[in-house]
Design a protein around this motif. Sequence first.
Motif, mmCIF file in Angstrom:
data_model
loop_
_atom_site.group_PDB
_atom_site.id
_atom_site.type_symbol
_atom_site.label_atom_id
_atom_site.label_comp_id
_atom_site.label_asym_id
_atom_site.label_seq_id
_atom_site.Cartn_x
_atom_site.Cartn_y
_atom_site.Cartn_z
ATOM 1 N N ALA A 218 -0.015 1.486 -4.964
ATOM 2 C CA ALA A 218 -1.271 1.118 -4.292
ATOM 3 C C ALA A 218 -2.460 1.897 -4.822
ATOM 4 O O ALA A 218 -3.553 1.341 -4.968
ATOM 5 N N PRO B 158 -7.048 1.639 3.335
ATOM 6 C CA PRO B 158 -6.327 2.912 3.421
ATOM 7 C C PRO B 158 -5.487 3.084 4.682
ATOM 8 O O PRO B 158 -4.788 4.078 4.824
ATOM 9 N N ASN C 166 0.142 7.714 5.177
ATOM 10 C CA ASN C 166 0.633 6.429 4.691
ATOM 11 C C ASN C 166 2.100 6.500 4.300
ATOM 12 O O ASN C 166 2.858 5.546 4.520
ATOM 13 N N ALA D 16 -1.529 1.609 2.965
ATOM 14 C CA ALA D 16 -1.675 1.581 1.509
ATOM 15 C C ALA D 16 -0.315 1.593 0.831
ATOM 16 O O ALA D 16 0.099 2.580 0.215
#
Length: 371
Positions: A122, A351, A66, A354
Amino acid sequence: MFHLMFSLPWLIVVTRFIAPLPWPLMVKILLAVFLLLASQYHLFSRFTSGSVFAPEFPRPLVIGFNLFFGAIVLLAAMQVVLDLVSILILAFKWSFPVVAAEVRYTMGLAALVLASFGISQAIRVPPVKKIEVAIPGLAPEFDGYRMVQLTDLHISRLFTGSWASAVVKKTNALNADLIVITGDLIDGTLDIRREDIAPLAGLTARDGVLTVPGNHEYFFEVDRWLAHFPKLNMRILANDHAVIERGAGRLVVAGVTDLSARSTGSPEPDLGAALRNAPAGAPIILLDHQPRLAQRAAEKGVALQLSGHTHGGMVRGLDQIVARANNGYVSGFYQVGEMKLYVNNGTGLWPGFALRIGVPAELTEFTLRRM
């Protein structure tokens, strides 16, 4: 098409950001390859778990993907802005400006810092957001009634059992009258997520926990999940309602299934069925994961609709694009006819992307007030 779309930011970064850097060719190639691997996060998820919605990597790797995927997207956006400014300069000066390497270094660092900040926002347990909302026709017995909304928990390898336990502890500390969960509780099958979601059984409120499915439940054996949630002390409102009583006062909390049910053969959202035999004159609060059909709810006499799904747009600016896909509803309160609609930013997050920048997560407490 999905994976091609997520490859475009990488292509912009390679051709417009990396290529002009005054670095040795091999270094630029290695960086481009590394970022290519990061950009294919969702493809790797599909290969390893069979779904882009449930990456089954160790949590640090999910965070790493991410981080760099988010940095690629942010850097691509910065580069597009830089190129647009350069084109404007070209239009006035008839020459393309030379961009100093230091400008690109600053952009790259800014993208990495912003992505790091976005991930930290997040994955934290969100702060409590307290809201008072006036409900027409609310009985005196319900004035001050407190209800906590959780939504879009996305229990997964990123939002694990320990995170869920912390959310439960923080929610229970509010000592609410009612807890409602407006969908997208999980990402993954029951066999994989059973232990991670187990802490939700500890949620407690005077009038219990009411839940509706979100679109992600329909991606992962929805029937098994809907059979499992009651074992976690949740009542499922799948085109159904609950009547809460305080003395002579009554409050109806209704819930509908998600629009994604259409593609799985499951019962589609049916507000008429959800309100069938509800006591006349009692105010209605509707739980509907997606906010798109708010106008229909308003026409049925619903006083307050609670939704999630949009994650508030996740990143300021991106929220305008998310709003377009949800009939203009993306975050906060909206007046829809005589009905109030509240679109929650979400307690957790998918996810697969994120990041939160300027759009904080929520653990939301509503206090109902008489008008």
